[in-house]
Design a protein around this motif. Structure first.
Motif, short mmCIF file in Angstrom:
data_model
loop_
_atom_site.label_atom_id
_atom_site.label_comp_id
_atom_site.label_asym_id
_atom_site.label_seq_id
_atom_site.Cartn_x
_atom_site.Cartn_y
_atom_site.Cartn_z
N LEU A 361 0.83 -1.19 0.00
CA LEU A 361 0.00 0.00 0.00
C LEU A 361 0.87 1.25 0.00
N PHE A 362 0.50 2.24 -0.82
CA PHE A 362 1.23 3.50 -0.86
C PHE A 362 0.97 4.33 0.40
N THR A 363 1.86 5.28 0.65
CA THR A 363 1.77 6.09 1.86
C THR A 363 0.51 6.93 1.93
N GLU A 364 0.15 7.57 0.83
CA GLU A 364 -0.99 8.49 0.85
C GLU A 364 -2.29 7.80 1.26
N PRO A 365 -2.67 6.67 0.64
CA PRO A 365 -3.87 5.99 1.13
C PRO A 365 -3.72 5.44 2.54
N GLY A 366 -2.49 5.05 2.93
CA GLY A 366 -2.27 4.61 4.29
C GLY A 366 -2.56 5.71 5.30
N LEU A 367 -2.10 6.92 5.00
CA LEU A 367 -2.38 8.06 5.88
C LEU A 367 -3.87 8.39 5.89
N ALA A 368 -4.54 8.20 4.76
CA ALA A 368 -5.98 8.47 4.70
C ALA A 368 -6.75 7.50 5.59
N ILE A 369 -6.31 6.24 5.63
CA ILE A 369 -6.96 5.26 6.51
C ILE A 369 -6.76 5.66 7.97
N LYS A 370 -5.56 6.08 8.32
CA LYS A 370 -5.30 6.52 9.69
C LYS A 370 -6.17 7.71 10.06
N GLU A 371 -6.29 8.66 9.15
CA GLU A 371 -7.12 9.84 9.41
C GLU A 371 -8.58 9.43 9.59
N LEU A 372 -9.05 8.52 8.78
CA LEU A 372 -10.43 8.05 8.86
C LEU A 372 -10.77 7.47 10.23
N LEU A 373 -9.80 6.77 10.84
CA LEU A 373 -10.06 6.03 12.07
C LEU A 373 -9.51 6.71 13.32
N SER A 374 -8.97 7.90 13.18
CA SER A 374 -8.22 8.52 14.28
C SER A 374 -9.07 9.20 15.34
N GLU A 375 -10.34 9.40 15.09
CA GLU A 375 -11.16 10.16 16.05
C GLU A 375 -11.24 9.45 17.40
N THR A 376 -11.40 8.13 17.39
CA THR A 376 -11.54 7.39 18.65
C THR A 376 -10.48 6.30 18.80
N ASN A 377 -9.50 6.27 17.90
CA ASN A 377 -8.49 5.22 17.94
C ASN A 377 -7.09 5.81 17.82
N LYS A 395 -4.44 6.97 -6.40
CA LYS A 395 -4.99 7.29 -7.72
C LYS A 395 -4.08 8.24 -8.48
N GLY A 396 -3.54 9.24 -7.78
CA GLY A 396 -2.64 10.18 -8.43
C GLY A 396 -1.42 9.50 -9.01
N ALA A 397 -0.86 8.56 -8.26
CA ALA A 397 0.30 7.83 -8.75
C ALA A 397 -0.07 6.97 -9.95
N LEU A 399 -2.22 7.54 -12.20
CA LEU A 399 -2.34 8.40 -13.38
C LEU A 399 -0.97 8.84 -13.89
N GLU A 400 0.02 8.90 -13.00
CA GLU A 400 1.38 9.27 -13.40
C GLU A 400 2.14 8.10 -14.03
N GLY A 401 1.86 6.89 -13.59
CA GLY A 401 2.59 5.72 -14.08
C GLY A 401 3.85 5.47 -13.28
N GLY A 402 4.77 4.71 -13.85
CA GLY A 402 5.98 4.31 -13.14
C GLY A 402 5.91 2.85 -12.74
N TYR A 403 7.01 2.33 -12.25
CA TYR A 403 7.17 0.91 -11.97
C TYR A 403 6.02 0.33 -11.15
#
Length: 430
Positions: A361-377, A395-397, A399-403
């Protein structure tokens, strides 16, 4: 009363094996052992629930390898709530089939040994429990992880610690998680090693001599110590990719982990829970057939043989590696499939919530999951757990492509869908 159990079993091979993780090393075997590799088990139970977590110094964990171990743990140890995680070291034996190679590199004898040791670690942890206290916390470590994609700087600098003590005050378990590829060592190394976590284990266990230290990797699909994925795939030598640097990084992480562990508030009455969810992720449309990929690889082979320009040859070699990675990723996926199921676990210790995801998993969605669950956890997102499905880019990555994105089997919106499905699963648990 909270009870815990811990165990550590070696999974170090006693014979030469093919090491996973680098195309530059395909077709070759290990030449020795630099440091031992392990599977480590942590059991926690109270009056209401019990769970078991296993952490292995391997590249990845396919469900086909885990399933017999799960069944044996269920049948012989009466444990249903079990979660597995790989450190993602690239200096351990292959744990996934290699359909892109002329000869299968998974060592059947070692795989059987690995499965046996996972069960033995689980058994020992369950049979040797102690009344316990648990503490958890985080500390920033911003100076190690780097985003390896050109023009990107986002990382997750959080190092997390979960500590378990017996009632005599002896620290018996420390789980450290951090998001950074275990690829300080490169494809030019042929020694079995856990990479930088090996030095982390030594540091922590020197300070806490009665403990077992385990490591779990975070969302580091786009994170390493500062080099391109393409250069790494081609086996280009770099002066930062040495055992000396792995030791420096492991010791730095170890020092921060100890600093965090020393400040934890230990608790006897802690809620423990493990909830397993099966969720679906969308696959890339118009995927090439296996035959078409193999034909492209053959054509690239012929072009590489006749190419006299070094830059062009390098470009074609890289294209071949991409095609081989795509072939590996599509292995076992039917042409008609539009999605695949993955396992996501929510593992809870009080407010500490481990969200355990398969793949890279890329960092950006990982941080988004943490933000989603951070209110009580106090959420920590782990990758490389309970299966392996390759890269899960933002999604941004995509669209950019790469390995990472060109070799991913998933649709462009896969990270958004993962976030949505995790949110739904979490609401279901409430």
């Amino acid at each position: 009363m909270l009870k815990c159990g811990v165990a550590s079993k070696t999974i170090t091979p006693d014979h030469p094996v093919a090491l996973g993780g680098f195309a530059a090393r395909w077709g070759k075997k290990s030449t020795g052992v630099h440091d031992p590799i392990y599977v480590k088990a942590f059991y926690a139970a109270n009056e209401n629930d019990k769970l078991l977590m296993l952490f292995a110094d391997v590249l990845e964990l396919k469900e086909s390898i885990l399933q017999p171990v799960k069944e044996r743990i269920r049948n012989e140890l009466a444990m249903d709530k079990v979660s597995f995680s790989a450190t993602h070291t690239h200096s351990a034996p292959h744990t996934c089939p290699q359909p892109q190679l002329p000869v299968e590199e998974m060592d059947a004898a070692w795989i059987a040994y690995f499965q046996k040791q996972m069960f033995e670690a689980a058994k020992e942890a369950l049979e040797n429990t102690f009344p316990a206290k648990i503490g958890y916390g985080t500390i920033p470590v911003p100076e190690i992880a780097r985003n390896r994609r050109v023009g990107h700087t986002i990382t997750d600098p959080t190092l997390s610690v979960l500590r378990a003590d017996d009632l005599d005050g002896n620290t018996r378990w420390i789980l450290v998680s951090y998001a950074c590829h275990c690829t300080v060592l490169d494809g030019n190394s042929f020694l079995v090693s856990s990479d930088y976590p090996g030095y982390l284990y030594q540091y922590v266990q020197h300070v806490y001599p009665n403990s077992i230290c385990a490591f779990a990797n975070g969302c580091c699909g786009d994170i390493n110590i500062g080099y391109s994925a393409d250069a790494s795939a081609l086996g280009e030598a770099m002066d930062i990719r040495t055992f000396e640097n792995a030791e420096r990084i492991g010791n730095l992480l170890g020092a921060r982990a100890v600093a965090c562990a020393n400040e934890l508030q230990m608790q006897e009455n802690v809620l423990v829970d493990l909830r397993e969810h099966r969720i679906s992720l969308p696959l890339r449309k118009n995927r090439p057939s296996e035959a078409a990929i193999r034909e492209e690889i053959h054509c690239l082979d012929e072009q590489i043989k006749t190419c006299s320009d070094p830059d062009t040859q390098k470009e074609r070699m890289l294209s071949k590696i991409y095609q081989q990675c795509i072939l590996e990723g599509l292995h076992g996926i039917a042409p008609s499939q539009t999605e695949i199921q993955i396992q996501v676990d929510f593992v809870r210790f009080g407010k500490r919530l481990y969200v355990m995801t398969p793949g890279e998993l890329f960092t950006e969605p990982g941080l988004a999951i943490k933000e989603l669950l951070s209110e009580t956890n106090d959420p920590i997102v782990l990758g490389y757990s309970n299966g392996h499905v390759g890269y899960i880019p933002s999604k941004g990555a995509m669209l950019e492509g790469g390995y990472e994105c060109e070799t991913s089997v998933f649709a462009v919106n896969v990270a958004d869908e993962l976030l949505s499905q995790i949110a739904l699963a979490y609401r279901t648990d409430l």
